[in-house]
Design an enzyme around this catalytic site. Structure first.
Site, mmCIF file in Angstrom:
data_model
loop_
_atom_site.group_PDB
_atom_site.id
_atom_site.type_symbol
_atom_site.label_atom_id
_atom_site.label_comp_id
_atom_site.label_asym_id
_atom_site.label_seq_id
_atom_site.Cartn_x
_atom_site.Cartn_y
_atom_site.Cartn_z
ATOM 1 N N GLU A 31 0.824 -1.206 0.000
ATOM 2 C CA GLU A 31 0.000 0.000 0.000
ATOM 3 C C GLU A 31 0.854 1.251 0.000
ATOM 4 O OE1 GLU A 31 -4.067 -1.600 2.045
ATOM 5 O OE2 GLU A 31 -2.842 -0.187 3.145
ATOM 6 N N CYS B 72 3.446 8.277 1.410
ATOM 7 C CA CYS B 72 4.106 7.278 2.247
ATOM 8 C C CYS B 72 4.248 6.004 1.417
ATOM 9 C CB CYS B 72 3.236 7.056 3.479
ATOM 10 S SG CYS B 72 3.836 5.788 4.584
ATOM 11 N N CYS C 202 7.606 -7.760 6.556
ATOM 12 C CA CYS C 202 8.758 -7.177 7.255
ATOM 13 C C CYS C 202 9.445 -8.266 8.069
ATOM 14 C CB CYS C 202 8.265 -6.068 8.197
ATOM 15 S SG CYS C 202 9.582 -5.020 8.846
ATOM 16 N N CYS D 171 8.338 -5.619 15.599
ATOM 17 C CA CYS D 171 7.999 -4.599 16.592
ATOM 18 C C CYS D 171 6.631 -4.947 17.178
ATOM 19 C CB CYS D 171 7.999 -3.214 15.948
ATOM 20 S SG CYS D 171 9.597 -2.832 15.177
ATOM 21 N N CYS E 152 3.331 -3.103 16.109
ATOM 22 C CA CYS E 152 3.126 -2.827 14.683
ATOM 23 C C CYS E 152 2.433 -4.006 14.009
ATOM 24 C CB CYS E 152 4.465 -2.566 13.998
ATOM 25 S SG CYS E 152 4.317 -2.293 12.224
ATOM 26 N N GLU F 19 11.206 -2.498 6.136
ATOM 27 C CA GLU F 19 12.345 -1.796 6.722
ATOM 28 C C GLU F 19 13.271 -1.381 5.569
ATOM 29 O OE1 GLU F 19 13.544 -0.444 9.583
ATOM 30 O OE2 GLU F 19 15.229 -0.017 8.271
ATOM 31 N N SER G 32 12.659 6.229 7.026
ATOM 32 C CA SER G 32 12.471 5.884 8.437
ATOM 33 C C SER G 32 12.998 4.476 8.709
ATOM 34 C CB SER G 32 10.979 5.947 8.775
ATOM 35 O OG SER G 32 10.764 5.561 10.113
ATOM 36 N N SER H 206 12.608 5.305 14.337
ATOM 37 C CA SER H 206 11.487 4.849 15.158
ATOM 38 C C SER H 206 12.040 4.530 16.542
ATOM 39 C CB SER H 206 10.858 3.602 14.530
ATOM 40 O OG SER H 206 10.277 3.964 13.297
ATOM 41 N N LEU H 207 11.968 5.500 17.433
ATOM 42 C CA LEU H 207 12.645 5.355 18.724
ATOM 43 C C LEU H 207 11.764 4.630 19.741
ATOM 44 C CD1 LEU H 207 15.315 6.140 20.151
ATOM 45 C CD2 LEU H 207 14.136 8.195 20.960
ATOM 46 N N HIS H 208 10.657 5.245 20.104
ATOM 47 C CA HIS H 208 9.573 4.641 20.906
ATOM 48 C C HIS H 208 9.910 4.324 22.356
ATOM 49 C CE1 HIS H 208 7.710 4.594 17.067
ATOM 50 N NE2 HIS H 208 8.254 3.476 16.626
ATOM 51 N N ASN I 209 -2.068 3.462 16.900
ATOM 52 C CA ASN I 209 -3.232 2.994 16.155
ATOM 53 C C ASN I 209 -3.482 1.535 16.496
ATOM 54 O OD1 ASN I 209 -4.027 5.174 14.315
ATOM 55 N ND2 ASN I 209 -1.899 4.995 13.672
ATOM 56 N N CYS J 141 -0.355 4.600 10.435
ATOM 57 C CA CYS J 141 0.901 3.886 10.627
ATOM 58 C C CYS J 141 0.677 2.462 11.109
ATOM 59 C CB CYS J 141 1.738 4.579 11.685
ATOM 60 S SG CYS J 141 2.037 6.282 11.358
HETATM 61 N N1 SAH Z 1 10.489 -0.031 9.352
HETATM 62 C C1 SAH Z 1 10.525 1.403 9.326
HETATM 63 C C2 SAH Z 1 9.412 2.070 8.540
HETATM 64 C C3 SAH Z 1 7.995 1.537 8.663
HETATM 65 S S1 SAH Z 1 7.045 1.904 10.096
HETATM 66 C C4 SAH Z 1 10.534 1.925 10.736
HETATM 67 O O1 SAH Z 1 10.387 1.160 11.672
HETATM 68 O O2 SAH Z 1 10.742 3.113 10.903
HETATM 69 C C5 SAH Z 1 6.605 3.599 10.050
HETATM 70 C C6 SAH Z 1 6.304 4.165 11.448
HETATM 71 O O3 SAH Z 1 5.025 3.736 11.949
HETATM 72 C C7 SAH Z 1 7.315 3.704 12.482
HETATM 73 O O4 SAH Z 1 7.701 4.763 13.313
HETATM 74 C C8 SAH Z 1 6.519 2.684 13.257
HETATM 75 O O5 SAH Z 1 7.092 2.476 14.508
HETATM 76 C C9 SAH Z 1 5.146 3.304 13.293
HETATM 77 N N2 SAH Z 1 4.061 2.386 13.642
HETATM 78 C C10 SAH Z 1 3.951 1.082 13.342
HETATM 79 N N3 SAH Z 1 2.813 0.563 13.837
HETATM 80 C C11 SAH Z 1 2.163 1.553 14.454
HETATM 81 C C12 SAH Z 1 0.907 1.644 15.139
HETATM 82 N N4 SAH Z 1 0.100 0.594 15.266
HETATM 83 N N5 SAH Z 1 0.556 2.845 15.640
HETATM 84 C C13 SAH Z 1 1.354 3.915 15.486
HETATM 85 N N6 SAH Z 1 2.538 3.901 14.844
HETATM 86 C C14 SAH Z 1 2.948 2.728 14.339
#
Ligand code: SAH
Length: 394
Positions: free
Chosen positions: A114, A128, A135, A139, A142, A196, A227, A249-251, A326, A369
């Site tokens: 998508e 995007c 992947c 995570c 995700c 990724e 990213s 993507s720090l989190h 989300n 996301c």
């Molecule tokens: N693999 C790469 C790019 C894809 S994810 C990365 O990790 O950066 C794009 C962004 O969406 C990342 O910051 C990821 O952590 C975030 N993301 C993934 N699932 C999500 C969710 N359910 N809610 C909010 N953000 C999310």
């Protein structure tokens, strides 16, 4: 071909064989030249011809060689016999109430990815793009992380997502109707779809070369953001090869929690990650790293963590993007309460980070996301289930 046709039942419907001609949509300059030489264009002319085709394909967006009016008719016919400029099929399209658009794109081989277009407040907007089907990372918050990796996208398939968005937004100029840069809506690209990108760096870098080329799509490298979940050894390389903007993507602000949320942290912990980030070429206050931080209720959203985040980022030219989580079916997290998100953001604001909350967009069409493609996989599964039941009932 002829024998096949003559053998056909004259009353059968039209024969739809897959087109054997390779598509040049998404190809780089070197490939274009090779393809021209392969159909008999003399080596000495290949570069000039490739430049002409390039302009038609990537500046004007034509999908048909016959429209290339400054190329001799004979060569146009040769091109048409050997190649196409077809994009991958758009299997489904959705538009959100907030203007966000989502396209489900069917790649050769039938896999789907998508892309999402997110309009900004003004004229500008961000596409995007996906870099992989599925992947390898897992995570825990995700949805894509629950799917296994199917394959890497080719550079052409990444570029094709941009071509499709321009097609669908109707944003190609014609020689009679030029479009000024300021009138375009698709102005920025983020590699934040499925996959990724640093595990598909060769193709991502080749795609960025095409997308940023000033004679074609002309979306400058400073408007392209890649990213990563933190593939540390490839971070400086990304900058050297692409000149793109970096997002991380720090989190989480500590290793034990990041090990759970972004398991690649076990391989490249925060210290290693930040060493790599600081080695990203050209960082300055005008070229900052974006840090994405998903707000997970009771997991990473305390004020102490906001302060830890400020501390962790001190010394790195940074922007912060707080992403409301989300939820997806089966996810074990919830989004932080709005008051908590605002209190967290206030700490960052006081430390000088402007407007750090990312407004959720396209939620009604699951364009947010981490939700890309998963829904279509689910729908297909439920359709299969229904079919199995219908068959059993019959
Ligand atoms: N693999 C790469 C790019 C894809 S994810 C990365 O990790 O950066 C794009 C962004 O969406 C990342 O910051 C990821 O952590 C975030 N993301 C993934 N699932 C999500 C969710 N359910 N809610 C909010 N953000 C999310």
């Amino acid at each position: 071909m002829t024998t096949l046709l003559s053998l056909r039942d004259p009353f059968a419907g039209p024969l739809t064989l897959p087109d054997p001609r390779p598509s040049l949509a998404g190809a780089g300059r070197a490939e274009l030249q090779e393809r021209l030489i392969a159909i008999g264009v003399p080596q000495a002319k290949a570069r000039m011809r490739a430049d002409q085709i390039w302009r038609w394909t990537y500046h004007y967006g034509v999908a048909d060689f016959s429209a290339m009016s400054n190329i001799a008719k004979g060569l146009r016919a040769d091109l048409d016999r050997a190649y196409t400029l077809k994009r991958p099929e758009v299997a489904a399209r959705q538009i959100s109430v907030d203007g966000t658009r989502k396209w489900l794109i069917r790649l050769e081989g039938g896999q789907e990815v998508e892309s999402v277009f997110i309009p900004d407040v003004g004229r500008s907007g961000t596409l995007c793009v996906s870099s992989q089907v599925g992947c390898t990372l897992t995570c825990s918050f995700c949805h894509t992380g629950t799917q296994r990796l199917v394959r890497n996208l080719t550079a052409a398939e990444i570029v094709a997502q941009v071509l499709i968005a321009r097609d669908e937004l109707g944003e190609w100029p014609t020689p009679e109707r030029p479009i000024n840069e300021g009138d375009r809506r698709l102005t920025n690209i983020v590699f934040m779809g499925m996959g990724e990108p640093l595990y598909n760096l060769d193709e991502a870098a080749a795609a960025i070369d095409v997308i940023s080329d000033g004679d074609g799509l002309a979306i400058g490298r400073r408007r392209i953001t890649v990213s990563t979940a933190g593939v540390a050894p490839r971070i400086p390389e990304l900058g050297e090869r692409t000149g793109a903007m970096l997002a991380i993507s720090l989190h989480a602000t500590n290793d034990p929690l990041r090990d759970v949320l972004v398991p690649i942290n076990k391989k490249y912990p925060l210290e290693t990650l930040f060493e790599a980030i600081r080695a990203y070429p050209g960082l300055s206050n005008a070229k900052r790293v974006t840090f994405e931080y998903v707000m997970l209720k009771g997991v990473n959203d305390s004020l102490a963590e906001a302060k830890a985040l400020v501390k962790l980022l001190s010394g790195t030219p940074a922007k912060i993007n707080l992403i409301p989580f989300n939820p997806w079916p089966g996810s074990s997290y919830a989004c932080s309460d709005w008051d908590t998100v605002e209190a967290f953001a206030a700490v960052l604001n006081r430390a000088g980070y402007a407007s750090p909350i990312r407004t959720p967009r396209g939620r009604d069409i699951l364009a947010a996301c981490g939700q890309l493609k998963s829904e279509s996989v689910k729908e297909r599964a439920s359709a299969r289930y229904r079919k199995a039941h219908d068959a059993a009932d019959a």
